[in-house]
Design a protein around this motif. Structure first.
Motif, PDB file in Angstrom:
ATOM      1  N   ASP A   1       6.482  -6.520 -15.085  1.00 47.27           N
ATOM      2  CA  ASP A   1       7.771  -6.527 -14.403  1.00 47.27           C
ATOM      3  C   ASP A   1       7.855  -7.767 -13.517  1.00 47.27           C
ATOM      4  OD1 ASP A   1      10.280  -5.590 -13.672  1.00 47.27           O
ATOM      5  OD2 ASP A   1       9.560  -3.569 -13.201  1.00 47.27           O
ATOM      6  N   HIS A   2       8.923  -7.869 -12.723  1.00 48.26           N
ATOM      7  CA  HIS A   2       8.985  -8.953 -11.742  1.00 48.26           C
ATOM      8  C   HIS A   2       7.780  -8.809 -10.817  1.00 48.26           C
ATOM      9  CE1 HIS A   2      12.854 -10.237 -13.082  1.00 48.26           C
ATOM     10  NE2 HIS A   2      13.428  -9.092 -12.793  1.00 48.26           N
ATOM     11  N   LEU A   3       7.215  -9.917 -10.394  1.00 47.61           N
ATOM     12  CA  LEU A   3       5.981  -9.891  -9.620  1.00 47.61           C
ATOM     13  C   LEU A   3       6.130  -9.064  -8.350  1.00 47.61           C
ATOM     14  CD1 LEU A   3       3.081 -10.726  -9.136  1.00 47.61           C
ATOM     15  CD2 LEU A   3       3.911 -12.929  -8.271  1.00 47.61           C
ATOM     16  N   TRP A   4       7.212  -9.242  -7.619  1.00 45.18           N
ATOM     17  CA  TRP A   4       7.366  -8.490  -6.363  1.00 45.18           C
ATOM     18  C   TRP A   4       7.397  -6.993  -6.629  1.00 45.18           C
ATOM     19  CZ3 TRP A   4      11.557  -5.358  -5.209  1.00 45.18           C
ATOM     20  CH2 TRP A   4      12.719  -5.523  -5.976  1.00 45.18           C
ATOM     21  N   GLN A   5       7.949  -6.584  -7.778  1.00 43.82           N
ATOM     22  CA  GLN A   5       7.992  -5.163  -8.108  1.00 43.82           C
ATOM     23  C   GLN A   5       6.609  -4.654  -8.515  1.00 43.82           C
ATOM     24  OE1 GLN A   5      11.130  -5.603 -11.010  1.00 43.82           O
ATOM     25  NE2 GLN A   5      12.624  -4.645  -9.639  1.00 43.82           N
ATOM     26  N   ASP A   6       5.901  -5.427  -9.325  1.00 45.14           N
ATOM     27  CA  ASP A   6       4.547  -5.012  -9.717  1.00 45.14           C
ATOM     28  C   ASP A   6       3.623  -4.901  -8.506  1.00 45.14           C
ATOM     29  OD1 ASP A   6       4.887  -4.600 -12.454  1.00 45.14           O
ATOM     30  OD2 ASP A   6       4.549  -6.707 -12.929  1.00 45.14           O
ATOM     31  N   LEU A   7       3.811  -5.779  -7.526  1.00 45.54           N
ATOM     32  CA  LEU A   7       2.992  -5.739  -6.307  1.00 45.54           C
ATOM     33  C   LEU A   7       3.336  -4.546  -5.411  1.00 45.54           C
ATOM     34  CD1 LEU A   7       3.080  -9.528  -5.352  1.00 45.54           C
ATOM     35  CD2 LEU A   7       1.072  -8.236  -6.106  1.00 45.54           C
ATOM     36  N   GLY A   8       4.520  -3.979  -5.593  1.00 42.98           N
ATOM     37  CA  GLY A   8       4.963  -2.897  -4.720  1.00 42.98           C
ATOM     38  C   GLY A   8       5.646  -3.398  -3.464  1.00 42.98           C
ATOM     39  N   LEU A   9       6.018  -4.690  -3.450  1.00 41.63           N
ATOM     40  CA  LEU A   9       6.794  -5.193  -2.316  1.00 41.63           C
ATOM     41  C   LEU A   9       8.201  -4.621  -2.406  1.00 41.63           C
ATOM     42  CD1 LEU A   9       5.475  -8.859  -2.278  1.00 41.63           C
ATOM     43  CD2 LEU A   9       5.124  -7.120  -0.500  1.00 41.63           C
TER      44      LEU A   9
ATOM     45  N   ILE B   1       0.836  -1.204   0.000  1.00 40.31           N
ATOM     46  CA  ILE B   1       0.000   0.000   0.000  1.00 40.31           C
ATOM     47  C   ILE B   1       0.870   1.253   0.000  1.00 40.31           C
ATOM     48  CG2 ILE B   1      -1.665   1.332   1.346  1.00 40.31           C
ATOM     49  CD1 ILE B   1      -2.813  -1.434   2.287  1.00 40.31           C
ATOM     50  N   ALA B   2       1.914   1.258   0.809  1.00 38.44           N
ATOM     51  CA  ALA B   2       2.808   2.428   0.867  1.00 38.44           C
ATOM     52  C   ALA B   2       3.457   2.679  -0.490  1.00 38.44           C
ATOM     53  CB  ALA B   2       3.867   2.222   1.949  1.00 38.44           C
ATOM     54  N   SER B   3       3.861   1.616  -1.157  1.00 38.30           N
ATOM     55  CA  SER B   3       4.454   1.770  -2.497  1.00 38.30           C
ATOM     56  C   SER B   3       3.432   2.341  -3.470  1.00 38.30           C
ATOM     57  CB  SER B   3       4.953   0.418  -3.008  1.00 38.30           C
ATOM     58  OG  SER B   3       6.034  -0.050  -2.237  1.00 38.30           O
ATOM     59  N   TRP B   4       2.213   1.805  -3.430  1.00 38.44           N
ATOM     60  CA  TRP B   4       1.164   2.261  -4.331  1.00 38.44           C
ATOM     61  C   TRP B   4       0.859   3.746  -4.125  1.00 38.44           C
ATOM     62  CZ3 TRP B   4      -3.890   4.080  -3.746  1.00 38.44           C
ATOM     63  CH2 TRP B   4      -4.662   4.088  -4.914  1.00 38.44           C
ATOM     64  N   LEU B   5       0.851   4.167  -2.867  1.00 36.77           N
ATOM     65  CA  LEU B   5       0.525   5.564  -2.561  1.00 36.77           C
ATOM     66  C   LEU B   5       1.534   6.548  -3.131  1.00 36.77           C
ATOM     67  CD1 LEU B   5      -0.807   5.184   1.083  1.00 36.77           C
ATOM     68  CD2 LEU B   5      -2.118   5.932  -0.918  1.00 36.77           C
ATOM     69  N   VAL B   6       2.760   6.093  -3.372  1.00 39.71           N
ATOM     70  CA  VAL B   6       3.769   6.991  -3.953  1.00 39.71           C
ATOM     71  C   VAL B   6       4.031   6.667  -5.424  1.00 39.71           C
ATOM     72  CG1 VAL B   6       4.845   7.496  -1.722  1.00 39.71           C
ATOM     73  CG2 VAL B   6       5.722   5.596  -3.121  1.00 39.71           C
ATOM     74  N   GLY B   7       3.143   5.852  -6.014  1.00 38.18           N
ATOM     75  CA  GLY B   7       3.240   5.594  -7.440  1.00 38.18           C
ATOM     76  C   GLY B   7       4.197   4.490  -7.839  1.00 38.18           C
ATOM     77  N   GLN B   8       4.603   3.660  -6.896  1.00 36.62           N
ATOM     78  CA  GLN B   8       5.490   2.535  -7.214  1.00 36.62           C
ATOM     79  C   GLN B   8       4.668   1.270  -7.394  1.00 36.62           C
ATOM     80  OE1 GLN B   8       8.349   2.446  -4.033  1.00 36.62           O
ATOM     81  NE2 GLN B   8       9.325   4.338  -4.676  1.00 36.62           N
TER      82      GLN B   8
END
Length: 196
Positions: free
Chosen positions: A125-133, A40-47
């Motif tokens: 992209d790599h799954l962990w990156q697309d998820l924002g992990l 969620i934190a990644s998503w909130l900053v556009g990652q």
């Protein structure tokens, strides 16, 4: 007992770490908090590459937030969201079946995480990156905690998205790889190489 709703005083310009800390300050002591807060934190900053509500229905999304981060007021992200490729929906059903077949019990959390993983698989992209992990290790932890028997099958540390699709092919009896073994395959690094 009356519980006062605490508003998250975080602006869109806040860093991923600030969003994460605010989420965790509101977290119940339940599994998956760290991983969901990272996403969620990644998503909130556009990652990452997740659509609004991470592909969940509004009800499932609100229940997930309430179960993990009660009293957290979710700020609206001002960035545009990607949409799921609807042509891949049959594939989504197959992935959901794969995840649920490796659950001892199907809880609301696991239903949501399966759908979030499936939505992430629609990214490029790599799954962990697309998820924002924040690392591939986070994705491995998510798998081991929520879908342990499926995670155990990935005993050679194959990239997760490739591993999921390989499992679907094996279930259907489709063997697309012509190499006699992974070790001699020219595409070895594509399946097993570093994702960092």
């Amino acid at each position: 007992m009356h519980t006062e709703v605490v508003h998250a005083s975080i602006t869109q310009t806040a860093s991923r770490d600030v969003h994460y800390a605010t989420l965790m300050a509101h977290a119940h002591n339940t599994p998956n908090n760290h991983l969901l807060a990272c996403m969620i934190a990644s998503w909130l900053v556009g990652q990452g590459n997740m659509p609004t509500r991470f592909g969940l229905s509004e009800t499932s999304w609100n229940n997930l937030l309430n179960n993990h981060f009660p009293h957290y007021i979710f700020p609206q992200r001002l960035l545009p969201s990607d949409t799921i490729d609807v042509l891949r929906l049959p594939e989504c059903d197959e992935l959901r079946t794969l995840f649920f077949s490796h659950c001892d019990t199907i809880t609301h959390d696991k239903q949501c995480l399966a759908d979030i993983l499936i939505t992430g698989c629609m990214g490029s992209d790599h799954l962990w990156q697309d998820l924002g992990l924040w690392s591939r290790k986070d994705l491995t932890t998510l798998m081991k905690h929520n879908f342990p028997s499926l995670a155990a099958k990935n005993d050679r540390d194959m990239k997760w998205k490739k591993f999921f699709y390989k499992q679907l092919c094996l279930q259907e009896g489709i063997y697309i790889c012509r190499a006699p073994s992974c070790e001699v395959c020219a595409d070895y690094q594509k399946c097993f190489g570093s994702e960092e």
